[in-house]
Scaffold this active site. Structure first.
Site, PDB file in Angstrom:
ATOM      1  N   LYS A  55     -12.639   0.755  35.285  1.00 29.23           N
ATOM      2  CA  LYS A  55     -13.983   0.392  36.089  1.00 29.23           C
ATOM      3  C   LYS A  55     -13.851  -1.083  36.151  1.00 29.23           C
ATOM      4  O   LYS A  55     -14.862  -1.836  37.544  1.00 29.23           O
ATOM      5  CB  LYS A  55     -14.454  -0.504  34.433  1.00 29.23           C
ATOM      6  N   GLN A  99     -15.153  -0.740  24.494  1.00 29.76           N
ATOM      7  CA  GLN A  99     -14.455   0.231  24.928  1.00 29.76           C
ATOM      8  C   GLN A  99     -14.214   1.725  23.741  1.00 29.76           C
ATOM      9  O   GLN A  99     -13.560   0.499  23.067  1.00 29.76           O
ATOM     10  CB  GLN A  99     -13.116   0.623  25.715  1.00 29.76           C
ATOM     11  N   ASP A 122     -23.670   1.496  28.452  1.00 26.32           N
ATOM     12  CA  ASP A 122     -23.616   2.463  28.377  1.00 26.32           C
ATOM     13  C   ASP A 122     -24.130   3.701  28.046  1.00 26.32           C
ATOM     14  O   ASP A 122     -24.178   5.083  27.952  1.00 26.32           O
ATOM     15  CB  ASP A 122     -22.441   2.757  27.020  1.00 26.32           C
TER      16      ASP A 122
END
Ligand code: NDP
Length: 290
Positions: A55, A99, A122
């Site tokens: 990412k 994460q 997200d």
């Protein structure tokens, strides 16, 4: 199956990322600051480290500034929430990604809830979820959004089609089903308690597999002419990545199929860049550029 039946996630993802890069370049040339993406990594899970690193690389290439927080595995819930709060209040940060999975002692739901919905790149915050379920998507979770872009770019008409989503997680299965519903599919969601899975998947025009079981779906589950999207990422004992679909058996019958790797995975990262760019646009009040 000919090579043209392969849904090239890698290629489409590169195209999306290039569009984001150009948009960022344009905004910076206009005098805006560059978008900022904060990643929060708790502990040292090797798979999570790889995902976060990928990412970062993608963000860097798009001209997005990385703000990375690496936190010890034994951090307290309060300590983690404090970091999220700091990022919420940092004006240079447009998107926050924590994460997952988090170590067991941490409450994932509380952490997701703590992220400013304006920075929820997200798409897991309840505010984003409810917007999606009401048919007014705000930030859409990156993996299902990536699957939809893949289908669209491949020119697959979803209107009125039978779609079967295997898996009902908050991250993939459920939002995927809602996106397909929004595209006028008739949607069936299957899960671990579904009886006779093949009887559902064999009737589908589109199957999305998001289970986490290596090569579980075979040619017994998939009929000729079905479009197959394989979300699964399973690392075998030989170190190789495999999907939830047995590619060798299914690809000869499928109308189109995503490979693993090189299918949905790259699309997830591309959509994170897209969502970060969207958050930046909204936070800076930049007018629609399309
Ligand atoms: P979860 O473990 O959260 O969910 C798995 C789902 O599969 C559950 O709903 C479960 O049902 C269902 N399931 C389990 N066994 C069966 C079975 N035998 N038959 C039918 N359904 C079953 O996983 P995620 O949704 O987070 O991830 C799914 C896969 O996608 C994983 O391989 C993951 O690594 C991958 N992934 C890939 C991404 C990418 O970028 N390509 C991003 C995110 C995930 P139940 O609810 O009843 O338990």
């Amino acid at each position: 199956m000919t090579e043209s039946n392969l849904l090239d996630g890698k290629g489409i993802a590169l195209k999306v990322r290039e569009q984001v890069r150009q948009q960022v370049e344009k905004r910076v040339a206009q005098g805006h600051r560059a978008p900022g993406l904060a990643t929060v990594l708790v502990g040292e899970d090797p798979a999570s480290q790889v995902y976060v690193r990928n990412k970062h690389r993608a963000a860097e290439k798009a001209g997005i500034v990385n703000f990375h927080k690496e936190l010890p595995a034994d951090i307290s819930q309060q300590g983690l929430l404090q970091v999220i709060d700091e990022l919420n209040n940092d004006d240079a940060v447009d998107g926050i990604l924590c994460q997952l999975p988090l170590p067991k002692h941490l409450d994932e739901d509380a952490v997701i809830m703590a992220i400013d919905p304006q920075k929820d790149v997200d798409g897991f915050h309840p505010q984003s979820t409810s917007a999606l379920y009401q048919g007014k998507p705000n930030f859409v979770p990156c993996t299902p959004k990536g699957c939809m872009v893949l289908l669209d770019e491949a020119g697959i008409d979803l209107n009125g089609k039978n779609a079967v989503v295997v898996g009902r997680s908050h991250i993939v299965g459920k939002p995927m089903a809602h996106l397909l519903l929004g595209a006028n599919c008739t949607v069936t969601i299957c899960h671990s308690r579904t009886q006779d899975l093949a009887s559902h998947t064999r009737k589908a025009d589109v199957v999305v597999a998001a289970v986490g079981r290596s090569e579980m779906l075979t040619d017994e589950h998939i009929s000729e002419g079905t479009v197959v999207i394989d979300v699964g990422i399973n690392r075998g004992e030989d170190g190789k990545l495999r999907g939830d679909v047995d590619f060798a058996k299914v690809s000869p019958v499928a109308k189109a199929i995503t490979p693993v790797p090189g299918g949905v995975g790259p699309m997830t990262i591309a959509m994170l860049m897209y969502n970060t760019c969207l958050a930046h646009q909204r936070r800076l009040g930049i007018e629609d550029e399309s």
